[in-house]
Design a protein around this motif. Sequence first.
Motif, PDB file in Angstrom:
ATOM      1  N   ASP A   1      -2.539  -5.435   6.744  1.00  0.00           N
ATOM      2  CA  ASP A   1      -2.683  -6.508   5.750  1.00  0.00           C
ATOM      3  C   ASP A   1      -1.997  -6.101   4.457  1.00  0.00           C
ATOM      4  O   ASP A   1      -2.539  -5.375   3.634  1.00  0.00           O
ATOM      5  CB  ASP A   1      -4.160  -6.798   5.467  1.00  0.00           C
ATOM      6  N   GLU A   2      -0.788  -6.609   4.262  1.00  0.00           N
ATOM      7  CA  GLU A   2       0.012  -6.124   3.141  1.00  0.00           C
ATOM      8  C   GLU A   2      -0.504  -6.612   1.785  1.00  0.00           C
ATOM      9  O   GLU A   2      -0.033  -6.160   0.750  1.00  0.00           O
ATOM     10  CB  GLU A   2       1.476  -6.495   3.324  1.00  0.00           C
ATOM     11  N   ARG A   3      -1.465  -7.529   1.823  1.00  0.00           N
ATOM     12  CA  ARG A   3      -2.024  -7.951   0.535  1.00  0.00           C
ATOM     13  C   ARG A   3      -2.703  -6.756  -0.152  1.00  0.00           C
ATOM     14  O   ARG A   3      -2.716  -6.647  -1.362  1.00  0.00           O
ATOM     15  CB  ARG A   3      -2.996  -9.110   0.729  1.00  0.00           C
ATOM     16  N   VAL A   4      -3.237  -5.851   0.667  1.00  0.00           N
ATOM     17  CA  VAL A   4      -3.841  -4.624   0.149  1.00  0.00           C
ATOM     18  C   VAL A   4      -2.797  -3.773  -0.575  1.00  0.00           C
ATOM     19  O   VAL A   4      -3.050  -3.161  -1.608  1.00  0.00           O
ATOM     20  CB  VAL A   4      -4.437  -3.810   1.332  1.00  0.00           C
ATOM     21  N   LEU A   5      -1.596  -3.811   0.002  1.00  0.00           N
ATOM     22  CA  LEU A   5      -0.515  -2.966  -0.519  1.00  0.00           C
ATOM     23  C   LEU A   5      -0.098  -3.330  -1.936  1.00  0.00           C
ATOM     24  O   LEU A   5       0.487  -2.528  -2.645  1.00  0.00           O
ATOM     25  CB  LEU A   5       0.714  -3.127   0.365  1.00  0.00           C
ATOM     26  N   ARG A   6      -0.357  -4.576  -2.315  1.00  0.00           N
ATOM     27  CA  ARG A   6       0.132  -5.009  -3.635  1.00  0.00           C
ATOM     28  C   ARG A   6      -0.456  -4.168  -4.750  1.00  0.00           C
ATOM     29  O   ARG A   6       0.134  -4.026  -5.802  1.00  0.00           O
ATOM     30  CB  ARG A   6      -0.178  -6.489  -3.837  1.00  0.00           C
ATOM     31  N   GLN A   7      -1.642  -3.598  -4.485  1.00  0.00           N
ATOM     32  CA  GLN A   7      -2.226  -2.781  -5.549  1.00  0.00           C
ATOM     33  C   GLN A   7      -1.438  -1.491  -5.776  1.00  0.00           C
ATOM     34  O   GLN A   7      -1.625  -0.814  -6.765  1.00  0.00           O
ATOM     35  CB  GLN A   7      -3.697  -2.467  -5.252  1.00  0.00           C
TER      36      GLN A   7
END
Lengths: 338, 338, 338, 338
Positions: B44-50
């Motif tokens: 889940d790359e949304r996690v990566l945005r951090q």
Amino acid sequence: MIIVLKPQATEADANEILEKIASLGLKPLYMPGVERTVLGALGDERVLRQLHLDSYPMVDEIKPVLSPYKLVSRELQAHDSIVSIGGTKVGGGNFTVIAGPCSVESEQQLFSVAEMIKSHGVPLLRGGAYKPRTSPYSFQGLGEDGLKLLKAAKAQYQLPTVSEIIDPVDAELMAEYIDCYQIGARNMQNFRLLEAVGKQKIPVLLKRGMSATIEELLLAAEYIINAGNPNVILCERGIRTFETATRNTLDLNAVAYLKEKTHLPVLVDPSHGTGVKSLINPLSRAAAAVGADGIIVEAHLNPKEALSDGHQALTADDFAKLMADIKPFVNAAGKTMK
Amino acid sequence: MIIVLKPQATEADANEILEKIASLGLKPLYMPGVERTVLGALGDERVLRQLHLDSYPMVDEIKPVLSPYKLVSRELQAHDSIVSIGGTKVGGGNFTVIAGPCSVESEQQLFSVAEMIKSHGVPLLRGGAYKPRTSPYSFQGLGEDGLKLLKAAKAQYQLPTVSEIIDPVDAELMAEYIDCYQIGARNMQNFRLLEAVGKQKIPVLLKRGMSATIEELLLAAEYIINAGNPNVILCERGIRTFETATRNTLDLNAVAYLKEKTHLPVLVDPSHGTGVKSLINPLSRAAAAVGADGIIVEAHLNPKEALSDGHQALTADDFAKLMADIKPFVNAAGKTMK
Amino acid sequence: MIIVLKPQATEADANEILEKIASLGLKPLYMPGVERTVLGALGDERVLRQLHLDSYPMVDEIKPVLSPYKLVSRELQAHDSIVSIGGTKVGGGNFTVIAGPCSVESEQQLFSVAEMIKSHGVPLLRGGAYKPRTSPYSFQGLGEDGLKLLKAAKAQYQLPTVSEIIDPVDAELMAEYIDCYQIGARNMQNFRLLEAVGKQKIPVLLKRGMSATIEELLLAAEYIINAGNPNVILCERGIRTFETATRNTLDLNAVAYLKEKTHLPVLVDPSHGTGVKSLINPLSRAAAAVGADGIIVEAHLNPKEALSDGHQALTADDFAKLMADIKPFVNAAGKTMK
Amino acid sequence: MIIVLKPQATEADANEILEKIASLGLKPLYMPGVERTVLGALGDERVLRQLHLDSYPMVDEIKPVLSPYKLVSRELQAHDSIVSIGGTKVGGGNFTVIAGPCSVESEQQLFSVAEMIKSHGVPLLRGGAYKPRTSPYSFQGLGEDGLKLLKAAKAQYQLPTVSEIIDPVDAELMAEYIDCYQIGARNMQNFRLLEAVGKQKIPVLLKRGMSATIEELLLAAEYIINAGNPNVILCERGIRTFETATRNTLDLNAVAYLKEKTHLPVLVDPSHGTGVKSLINPLSRAAAAVGADGIIVEAHLNPKEALSDGHQALTADDFAKLMADIKPFVNAAGKTMK
């Protein structure tokens, strides 16, 4: 105001409009042409807008002669306005650098940047406490805690501060902590917000909307001044175009054009205007050359840890280079670096 | 997420990033190419945005694989959402017409329009009480008095109402008078306003910003839903382009694209989308054909006297013709006119 | 190259594409994610374009890693190219001014301008003999007679010349009279014209199209070099945006970006880039500051009589002021005025 | 024509211009206002353009009253023009579908597509023999061999053909093989090309440039007609905007606007106008609804093997669905499908 009628308009249609014009105390003009009839109205055409002549079925086009703004115009005030942010003068012969992080993240982060920019003689600190973010899942800012840190940084480093406002309800609170509001691009036509800062005394740094025309930017400034606050600084920060190599297209035509049309100071934001760190330096030089009254840039001692916009934040080394590089261009422009 | 490194990046640079990716529980991928090294992160790359990987000096470009929105996506909910405005269903197999004046000006004006549209079976009345106007010198709306007139018109004609909100502070008050908020183009990224209506229960008609991408529109809707209100209706109202023959460029590509990507209903505003009265009719037909769930149009019994946007307001005759003209296209689209 | 598959793609779909990639001698990569499967291809992805992977029904998106141009890239040649126009060097440490009338109108007109610019040390004369005009009813240029006048002016004032080519058939003839072709914005993607000048030896001043991306400009230059002529000079002349206060939006971001990506010289045309005479001066200063290798401007001793673009033509006085004003900025940029 | 003077203009400045106007046989008008003086010129203002009044230093702005085009205007000819392509009528009450591959690749490829579209009653075949490609490394078309295949396909399937011209030198040769020229978006302002097809007899399908205004499109058509060929068909194919979700933004406002202003037929190209295969169907329906005279779409029996634009080519199944889906909308528009 020039009113072009449709080809099928009759003399009676023309007369109806001419009478309306006369009824407002303006001088009506009748110009029947070979293919089209054109009407004119001489006088303060801002009065005429209440007629909404473009609602008349026989009116093809309205061509205003005068600009719709007045208070911001050089025709009203020929000399440059100078706006003071906590004692630092913006405009006139000054070239002002405003720097700091995109978001206020912590005391350590903010103070380290403040110390760094202070060492280069930068007179004003920027930092966001309330962050307008495209995604609801992004960091939204520290809020009032961020404002407190800005006030503390100011006390520590004698750096008046600029911070973004995103809700009218925050106007009074913010004025206790900071020295200048920033209205961001997405809020340039948030008219309630314009009115709210217009009722305060501290200055307003008003950024151009991503797809706002120069005229709309001037009208947004007119809102603030009309509400009572003449301390407005404009800021070109890039417009949205088809080009995707850079995040936005910095419109330096607009800066030169604004300097002709308005007495308000005009800054440039090369960080958002390019969205590419390596382009900030050349575009800052260009901003000085084109006649801008200063720049506002993002700096962060550790961009890898930044919670927003780290990709365009200048490190201490980048910032030192920027300050050295713009100096000869500021001198060439005959301005004094603040 | 795909991460393209700069040509001069070393293996150590790559490893630093790969470790960060792994530390968040995602699967890192190392793809050294002939000219460039590319990294990947699976999960889940949304996690990566951090991680803000775009802040790393050796990162040239970030290419997300997944869309940044989730709640509005058809991948989350395949079937069409149906939103009820005061009992009138929008979306699904319905083609809904919302009509009324740009601004509420008086009881006589509002009621006469309401009666007229009611006679054509239109189920929803629009009218602005708070008007965002480009110039501070233009009519700004009747405010709460306008809301009261809307409530009275609803009672008289059984027409639930839609009205624009421009300040979070008005959210609760407005919910007492009207059935659906409208967020205008200039406020699409007024995030405080999105959150404010997200905390209410009545639906929100969210207009696309003048230069907002489709992705930004969906993220704005995501803000509202994420704040607690799933009753969002999207509205394409024209984007700003280089073309000046029409006031805006109605983007019907966006409507078809939105119908693929989101389960939310999508309306079209041909009045603002063209800014030219004679084009409202053909573009309304096109809206029905392209798959829109309805249209929202401006009508006024006496456009010459309208206080705003009279040039694009449909008269009773115009409106009758519009309703007759769109019917076969709504039928061809397999929808039921509401 | 990164290939994102659609959510419904199967492993068999992925394998079909992976085999194609391997069949071209590239290394295929399989990256099954939670929501999407992503494929990669390592190697010279320009080869991959012949596969047209975007035509596969299960392919959602193609994300190239490498730029599509090669010959113009700084990755191929790190040092600045210097292009000689009739002995005058453009690029490297030089800041070159090219000036002259929009159209060649008469010997008297052309010679008087040539004499004027020569007196300021300008090394190159521009003037159009073939004019691409938006309306068929506008002056279309003197044709070969104009070329003859340019050759005569060169002989008289020792000023090598630049003139626009609009048809491949004129390439040889023009090379007998002038020293540098100009390809105008409207012809930037007239590929036959690019090939025609690519087969000649004299240099080419290639203007960016009104809505061309930077990448498309570089690919247009690639066409010319690929056809055999490496003497290409790029020119930013303003792009088309929503802003109407200026005729075009001069994109100085593009100049700084181009200087990073390509070894070719980059000029700026502030006359067309603004379309407003009073803005030519500040934008020329900005061009010098941003790192351009020179400017090309329109001058005319009697703009009121000019047959084209008189509104943006500099008079002798304007021109003298421009030359004086840009000098300190050229110096600040560390360049030598030619 | 309306001439707005600068604030500092004197009566003498005004008189100089008024005399010029009178000298051309037009009626001059003097309108001194409170803030600005405005001048007018009544008569055929196209004559006035030779004065180049925008070159006068005291002129602030010129506001033309009449459109700059004439031959294409509905004011000249009120009824629809009907253009015949090899006997197939385009315009009037017909809705014409033109289909075929982006590029002619081989006899097998072209004939198989021709047979497929013929089976659906499509009357016209498109296919490119000369391809304008952004990159010099892409497939450039089969040239004259492609034209021969088009002629053979026409003979075999009784399908008149449309093919793109990219160089004036090919005009005569092409006329021997095909029935209608196509001028692509990149060449809309290649004026030599417009003149070349203007001297031939077969019709011209003129596509709107990517950033061309509607007025510029009409002026490009005026070039062709003025050169002698009245058989011009306009085509909206999407404009370039900030939106990147779709390749272009199809401007259906422009179609409705063009149908008002010109008597020429107007087609829509939904393949390039969206660049997304799944959007071709809904936008074709919208094209029929908005009043277009037909569509031109790309089809290929095996898009995976297509040498260009395979991602937007319709397969046989896609095409069958398209033809079925648009029919009720063509009927609703009161047109006859050809």
